[in-house]
Design a protein around this motif. Structure first.
Motif, mmCIF file in Angstrom:
data_model
loop_
_atom_site.group_PDB
_atom_site.id
_atom_site.type_symbol
_atom_site.label_atom_id
_atom_site.label_comp_id
_atom_site.label_asym_id
_atom_site.label_seq_id
_atom_site.Cartn_x
_atom_site.Cartn_y
_atom_site.Cartn_z
ATOM 1 N N ARG A 117 102.790 40.952 -34.653
ATOM 2 C CA ARG A 117 101.682 41.908 -34.523
ATOM 3 C C ARG A 117 100.333 41.257 -34.823
ATOM 4 O O ARG A 117 99.329 41.570 -34.187
ATOM 5 C CB ARG A 117 101.927 43.078 -35.482
ATOM 6 N N GLU A 118 100.317 40.348 -35.771
ATOM 7 C CA GLU A 118 99.059 39.744 -36.186
ATOM 8 C C GLU A 118 98.548 38.681 -35.214
ATOM 9 O O GLU A 118 97.487 38.102 -35.427
ATOM 10 C CB GLU A 118 99.211 39.153 -37.595
ATOM 11 N N TRP A 119 99.294 38.413 -34.164
ATOM 12 C CA TRP A 119 98.819 37.509 -33.117
ATOM 13 C C TRP A 119 97.699 38.164 -32.313
ATOM 14 O O TRP A 119 96.922 37.493 -31.649
ATOM 15 C CB TRP A 119 99.990 37.120 -32.216
ATOM 16 N N HIS A 120 97.606 39.492 -32.398
ATOM 17 C CA HIS A 120 96.599 40.259 -31.674
ATOM 18 C C HIS A 120 95.418 40.586 -32.575
ATOM 19 O O HIS A 120 95.509 40.510 -33.799
ATOM 20 C CB HIS A 120 97.198 41.573 -31.153
ATOM 21 N N ASP A 121 94.310 40.983 -31.938
ATOM 22 C CA ASP A 121 93.216 41.523 -32.734
ATOM 23 C C ASP A 121 93.610 42.907 -33.238
ATOM 24 O O ASP A 121 94.559 43.526 -32.754
ATOM 25 C CB ASP A 121 91.914 41.587 -31.931
ATOM 26 N N GLN A 122 92.884 43.393 -34.201
ATOM 27 C CA GLN A 122 93.261 44.644 -34.866
ATOM 28 C C GLN A 122 93.234 45.827 -33.911
ATOM 29 O O GLN A 122 94.082 46.722 -33.998
ATOM 30 C CB GLN A 122 92.341 44.908 -36.055
ATOM 31 N N ASP A 123 92.273 45.856 -33.003
ATOM 32 C CA ASP A 123 92.178 46.982 -32.074
ATOM 33 C C ASP A 123 93.463 47.152 -31.274
ATOM 34 O O ASP A 123 94.004 48.254 -31.148
ATOM 35 C CB ASP A 123 91.000 46.783 -31.112
ATOM 36 N N PHE A 124 93.985 46.056 -30.715
ATOM 37 C CA PHE A 124 95.215 46.144 -29.933
ATOM 38 C C PHE A 124 96.402 46.505 -30.826
ATOM 39 O O PHE A 124 97.225 47.350 -30.469
ATOM 40 C CB PHE A 124 95.484 44.822 -29.219
ATOM 41 N N ALA A 125 96.476 45.874 -31.997
ATOM 42 C CA ALA A 125 97.608 46.105 -32.887
ATOM 43 C C ALA A 125 97.700 47.556 -33.323
ATOM 44 O O ALA A 125 98.794 48.077 -33.559
ATOM 45 C CB ALA A 125 97.502 45.199 -34.111
ATOM 46 N N VAL A 126 96.559 48.230 -33.420
ATOM 47 C CA VAL A 126 96.560 49.635 -33.828
ATOM 48 C C VAL A 126 96.744 50.562 -32.631
ATOM 49 O O VAL A 126 97.410 51.590 -32.721
ATOM 50 C CB VAL A 126 95.250 49.967 -34.579
ATOM 51 N N SER A 127 96.166 50.204 -31.485
ATOM 52 C CA SER A 127 96.231 51.080 -30.310
ATOM 53 C C SER A 127 97.606 51.081 -29.651
ATOM 54 O O SER A 127 98.114 52.135 -29.253
ATOM 55 C CB SER A 127 95.188 50.646 -29.276
ATOM 56 N N PHE A 128 98.211 49.909 -29.508
ATOM 57 C CA PHE A 128 99.440 49.772 -28.724
ATOM 58 C C PHE A 128 100.548 50.732 -29.164
ATOM 59 O O PHE A 128 101.130 51.445 -28.329
ATOM 60 C CB PHE A 128 99.899 48.314 -28.778
#
Length: 604
Positions: free
Chosen positions: A342-353
């Motif tokens: 999950r932390e491979w992504h920026d926070q916006d994607f990690a929370v939205s997905f």
């Protein structure tokens, strides 16, 4: 009456008189729908509409075919103008008299307001309370008055509209899809998923995330292996159940079209022409197609995964070189639990997905009903004002500043989305499958949870557990500490309880999940993906702060006295395993000895 009020009444009387004059003229002019100035018969211009009261006064008469000598001279009162003026004077007199006596005339708007007030009174009589957005006596609505007057139906509706973690913003997912190179004709088929709602959701998310990275233009959503109360049996494909038994699939399908229009999401392969059956399609475990740096099953850096996939397909899939929309190829992905970092992504994607996935409203509503009942039973709020009355909570004062490099609003949730001193949410993981797996049991978990309640000064615990026997034990041990324990079965009304009993084991777990999300503080067990998802999801709220991953052993021996110290439990050596705190933030703690599951593989 003040001079200013007299002037206002006079102005109103003048406007009313003007309207009366116009109506009198219309009645006195048969065959004409409205007043229009006399026009020259040779003129082609459209007649002008009157703009002021002076436009109603006629100008010099234009000669007609009727001789003037034949017209009788009439007094002013005999003319329609005189009659109109006399009527106007009478109206003005009555209006002025009313203003002097302190009884202002009613306008049509005032009459409407009176009717609305009467309607509100009828609603209040029918429902027993005034709707939350209409305070009595036209007083401004406040948070206090809104909560007092809120009906159960309004409470349930607000709960469903306002998830703790906020609403979905599809933009971060859209940006990822826009940056992906898609492969027309590649069909990604998710294998059957199994387990509880924590596992099922994580497997589905992992499959969808792999499909995006693969550039598939179609994804076939998984079905769920059916299981019953024998939880250690994860189920099988005969029969399997539809994903909609646990998730709002219609919501996902609608949102996915907006989030990633390049990839079609379907429930089956029906309608996909020229697609080979699963038995003739390449099958893969996505983290085994090449050598990756891993923690357990988790790929820590999936940067080169797409390159590895294309190479794997070239070598192992016969139809890959001819891949096209006319010649599609199915790839069957095996189960993937906690694979993607999950932390491979920026926070916006990690929370939205993960917000693309939500539970059915029909089940979430039972959780709302339980919270409503808890509020009434305990006598204090259990769901925050920010959820129930977002229009009354000042968002400007409670919102964090949007990061300059952020294109999404998902990271700007304000604080106070949870009640600070409501209740402790506890997930006691001691069901039959946990005991069969020799996980640390009741005597290892219960003391840690009750200690947490006292540490947080919370005297109410909402307990989620699959064991009726241990539920009774927990109540007794909590009562010895002055702590009250409630469950969904305690809180639901008779009809709601009947609806609950119709649900499957895993559907009932959704009710617990939604109630635990709203807890002031949450305590769960480290070997449960259910507990992890709750803790990680709550961890996106501002109050959570920075989480700490620790190996701190409990300072006290995890043993209970009296009722809890039963011979059958005391003889189980796993129950004496000391609790090790694994994860803690400002809103949750997850305890236990378990290091094979990487936390960054859990999507909130």
């Amino acid at each position: 009456m003040s001079l200013q009020q007299l002037i206002q009444n006079a102005r109103l009387a003048f406007r009313t008189a003007a309207v009366s004059v116009e109506q009198a003229i219309e009645k006195a002019s048969p065959g004409r729908g409205s007043y229009q100035p006399i026009s020259n018969s040779n003129s082609t211009a459209s007649p002008a509409a009157p703009s002021t009261i002076s436009d109603l006064v006629p100008g010099p008469a234009t000669p007609t075919s009727t001789p003037l000598a034949h017209r009788r001279s009439r007094t002013l009162l005999q003319t329609r103008w005189g009659k109109a003026i006399l009527a106007t004077a009478a109206v003005v007199f009555v209006l002025l008299l009313a203003s002097l006596t302190g009884t202002p005339p009613k306008t049509s708007a005032q009459n409407t307001s009176t009717d609305e007030a009467a309607s509100e009174g009828a609603q209040a009589d029918a429902s027993g309370s005034i709707p939350a957005d209409r305070p009595p006596n036209n007083e401004p609505l406040t948070l206090e008055s809104a909560r007092i007057s809120m009906t159960k139906e309004e409470y349930l509706d607000a709960f469903l509209r306002g998830p703790v973690e906020g609403l979905l913003d599809p933009l971060p997912v859209r940006k990822k899809c826009d940056a992906t190179k898609f492969q027309p004709g590649l069909v990604w088929h998710c294998e059957l998923v199994n387990g509880g709602i924590g596992n099922v959701g994580n497997m589905w998310l992992n499959c969808l995330r792999y499909a995006v990275e693969a550039g598939a233009t179609t994804i076939i959503l998984p079905r769920i292996n059916a299981r019953d109360k024998e939880l250690s049996v994860l189920g099988n494909s005969n029969p399997s159940v539809d994903l909609s038994t646990l998730y709002d699939v219609d919501f996902f399908l609608a949102m996915w079209k907006e989030a990633c229009p390049q990839m079609a999401a379907v429930l089956s392969d029906e309608g996909i022409k020229n697609l080979s059956p699963p038995r003739n399609s390449p099958t893969l475990r996505p983290n085994n197609i090449a050598t990756f740096q891993r923690i357990g099953e988790l790929i820590t850096d999936p940067t080169d995964w797409r390159k590895a996939l294309d190479e794997w397909l070239t070598e192992n899939a016969d139809g890959y070189k001819e891949l096209s929309l006319e010649k599609p190829m199915r790839v069957v992905q095996r189960l993937a639990l906690s694979h993607w970092n999950r932390e491979w992504h920026d926070q916006d994607f990690a929370v939205s997905f993960p917000r693309l996935f939500r539970f059915p409203d029909s089940i979430r509503e039972l959780a709302a009903a339980a919270l409503w009942s808890m509020e009434k039973t305990v006598g204090k709020p259990m769901v925050s004002d920010a959820i129930l009355f977002p229009h009354l909570v000042a968002t400007t004062a409670n919102s964090q500043a949007l990061p300059e490099d952020s294109s999404s609003v998902v990271t700007t949730l304000g604080p106070s989305r949870l009640i600070a001193q409501g209740y402790l949410g506890v997930h006691l993981r001691v069901a039959g499958d946990a005991a069969k797996a020799k996980w640390p049991g009741y005597e290892a978990q219960a003391p840690a949870y009750l200690d947490e309640a006292q540490r947080r000064n919370l005297t109410v615990v909402y307990l989620a557990t699959g064991s009726e026997e241990h539920r009774k034990m927990f109540r007794a041990d909590a009562a010895a500490r002055g702590i009250r324990v409630v469950t969904k079965e305690d809180l639901l009304a008779e009809q709601e309880l009947a609806e609950l009993k119709k649900l499957s084991w895993d559907q009932q777990a959704i009710v617990d999940f939604e109630v635990l999300l709203h807890s002031s503080y949450f305590a769960g067990f480290v070997r449960s993906s259910f507990s992890w998802v709750i803790a990680i999801r709550r961890g996106i709220l501002p109050e959570a702060g920075t989480p700490h991953i620790t190996r701190r052993q409990a300072t006290t021996t995890p043993r209970l006295e009296g009722h809890a110290r039963r011979q059958d439990l005391a003889s189980d050596e796993t129950d004496n395993t000391p609790i090790v705190e694994k994860y803690r933030d400002g809103l949750s703690v997850v305890v236990g000895q378990f290091d094979t599951m990487a936390i960054v593989g859990i999507w909130p």
